[in-house]
Design an enzyme around this catalytic site. Structure first.
Site, PDB file in Angstrom:
ATOM      1  N   GLY A 155       3.022  -6.710  -3.721  1.00 38.62           N
ATOM      2  CA  GLY A 155       3.822  -5.559  -3.450  1.00 38.62           C
ATOM      3  C   GLY A 155       3.419  -5.091  -2.101  1.00 38.62           C
ATOM      4  O   GLY A 155       2.504  -5.125  -1.606  1.00 38.62           O
TER       5      GLY A 155
ATOM      6  N   GLN B 224       4.090   1.136   4.460  1.00 41.12           N
ATOM      7  CA  GLN B 224       2.904   0.448   4.915  1.00 41.12           C
ATOM      8  C   GLN B 224       2.971  -0.648   6.267  1.00 41.12           C
ATOM      9  O   GLN B 224       1.952  -0.902   6.507  1.00 41.12           O
ATOM     10  CB  GLN B 224       2.316  -0.673   3.738  1.00 41.12           C
ATOM     11  CG  GLN B 224       1.962   0.471   2.498  1.00 41.12           C
ATOM     12  CD  GLN B 224       1.446  -0.689   1.321  1.00 41.12           C
ATOM     13  OE1 GLN B 224       2.330  -1.267   0.635  1.00 41.12           O
ATOM     14  NE2 GLN B 224       0.304  -1.354   1.274  1.00 41.12           N
TER      15      GLN B 224
ATOM     16  N   CYS C 120      -5.114  -2.759  -2.657  1.00 39.69           N
ATOM     17  CA  CYS C 120      -3.914  -2.281  -1.730  1.00 39.69           C
ATOM     18  C   CYS C 120      -4.012  -2.993  -0.389  1.00 39.69           C
ATOM     19  O   CYS C 120      -5.137  -2.942   0.065  1.00 39.69           O
ATOM     20  CB  CYS C 120      -4.313  -0.785  -1.514  1.00 39.69           C
ATOM     21  SG  CYS C 120      -2.742  -0.112  -0.519  1.00 39.69           S
ATOM     22  N   LEU C 121      -2.869  -3.586   0.075  1.00 41.07           N
ATOM     23  CA  LEU C 121      -2.942  -4.346   1.290  1.00 41.07           C
ATOM     24  C   LEU C 121      -3.257  -3.121   2.579  1.00 41.07           C
ATOM     25  O   LEU C 121      -3.922  -3.885   3.639  1.00 41.07           O
ATOM     26  CB  LEU C 121      -1.537  -4.887   1.710  1.00 41.07           C
ATOM     27  CG  LEU C 121      -1.277  -6.123   0.527  1.00 41.07           C
ATOM     28  CD1 LEU C 121       0.113  -6.497   0.970  1.00 41.07           C
ATOM     29  CD2 LEU C 121      -2.138  -7.053   0.723  1.00 41.07           C
TER      30      LEU C 121
ATOM     31  N   HIS D  15       2.580   1.681  -8.200  1.00 42.61           N
ATOM     32  CA  HIS D  15       1.683   1.784  -6.948  1.00 42.61           C
ATOM     33  C   HIS D  15       2.551   1.572  -5.797  1.00 42.61           C
ATOM     34  O   HIS D  15       2.122   2.389  -5.192  1.00 42.61           O
ATOM     35  CB  HIS D  15       0.773   0.105  -7.023  1.00 42.61           C
ATOM     36  CG  HIS D  15      -0.134   0.204  -5.722  1.00 42.61           C
ATOM     37  ND1 HIS D  15      -1.616   0.255  -6.045  1.00 42.61           N
ATOM     38  CD2 HIS D  15       0.058  -0.142  -4.494  1.00 42.61           C
ATOM     39  CE1 HIS D  15      -1.916   0.020  -4.616  1.00 42.61           C
ATOM     40  NE2 HIS D  15      -0.925  -0.229  -3.949  1.00 42.61           N
ATOM     41  N   GLU D  16       3.447   0.814  -5.777  1.00 47.29           N
ATOM     42  CA  GLU D  16       4.251   0.776  -4.530  1.00 47.29           C
ATOM     43  C   GLU D  16       4.965   2.248  -4.422  1.00 47.29           C
ATOM     44  O   GLU D  16       5.237   2.904  -3.294  1.00 47.29           O
ATOM     45  CB  GLU D  16       5.273  -0.335  -4.543  1.00 47.29           C
ATOM     46  CG  GLU D  16       4.640  -1.642  -4.459  1.00 47.29           C
ATOM     47  CD  GLU D  16       3.336  -1.675  -3.619  1.00 47.29           C
ATOM     48  OE1 GLU D  16       3.350  -1.221  -2.452  1.00 47.29           O
ATOM     49  OE2 GLU D  16       2.580  -2.541  -3.778  1.00 47.29           O
TER      50      GLU D  16
ATOM     51  N   HIS E 192       3.120   4.795  -2.736  1.00 41.57           N
ATOM     52  CA  HIS E 192       3.320   5.109  -1.316  1.00 41.57           C
ATOM     53  C   HIS E 192       4.635   5.593  -0.821  1.00 41.57           C
ATOM     54  O   HIS E 192       4.397   6.215   0.309  1.00 41.57           O
ATOM     55  CB  HIS E 192       3.350   3.616  -0.953  1.00 41.57           C
ATOM     56  CG  HIS E 192       1.791   2.776  -0.710  1.00 41.57           C
ATOM     57  ND1 HIS E 192       0.903   3.312  -0.176  1.00 41.57           N
ATOM     58  CD2 HIS E 192       1.675   1.799  -1.406  1.00 41.57           C
ATOM     59  CE1 HIS E 192       0.106   2.254  -0.311  1.00 41.57           C
ATOM     60  NE2 HIS E 192       0.124   1.432  -1.105  1.00 41.57           N
TER      61      HIS E 192
END
Length: 165
Positions: free
Chosen positions: A44, A49, A92-93, A134-135, A138
């Site tokens: 994701g 991000q 997380c990226l 999660h996304e 953000h």
């Protein structure tokens, strides 16, 4: 398309609430975000991000198992959350190599606009629900560190910041 740079925490943009996507065409952004997510490799990726402060994310929960199911979620809205929750590890990226255990609802009823402009309403369960939530976090300026207790946060955040030096 091209691979977009992924912001790393504690970039202040990762703590900002995003504005809704208007009538603009975001298909090129969506394609670049998917390419970036696959390259990372993640499941994701939210627009903030990559420095785009709009309410949009992409996800593909099945591609690593050979079952690609890419989704582009524009202006997603949570309709309802299950009362039942589960705790699971999340990475997380934007916070590489610092996974944490996060408690989340096991299902979510989500509504979003697709790239074709159609409204989509779907119940997501299990890992798909975890990934979408999660996304979605953000888009509201929330990262996984915000989902854990103060003592765990201080320990994990400190180790993460030390490793970035």
């Amino acid at each position: 398309m091209s691979i977009l740079p992924i912001l790393k925490w504690p970039d202040p943009r990762l703590s900002q609430v995003c504005a809704p996507v208007g009538d603009e065409d975001v298909s090129d952004l969506a394609a670049a975000m998917l390419e970036t997510m696959y390259d990372a490799p993640g499941r994701g990726l939210a627009a903030p991000q990559v420095g785009v402060m709009k309410r949009m994310f992409v996800m593909d929960c099945g591609w690593k198992e050979g079952n690609p199911t890419p989704e582009v979620c524009i202006n997603p809205e949570i309709i309802s959350l299950s009362a039942e929750t589960a705790t699971g590890e999340e990475g997380c990226l934007s916070i590489p190599n610092a996974p944490v255990e996060v408690e989340r609802p096991v299902s979510v009823l989500l509504r979003w606009r697709g790239l074709d402009g159609a409204m989509i309403r779907r119940e997501l369960t299990g890992f798909e629900a975890r990934c979408a939530l999660h996304e979605y976090d953000h888009l509201d300026g929330c990262v996984i560190f915000d989902r854990i207790g103060d003592s765990d946060r201080a320990r994990i955040e400190g180790a993460y910041l030390e490793a970035q030096k």
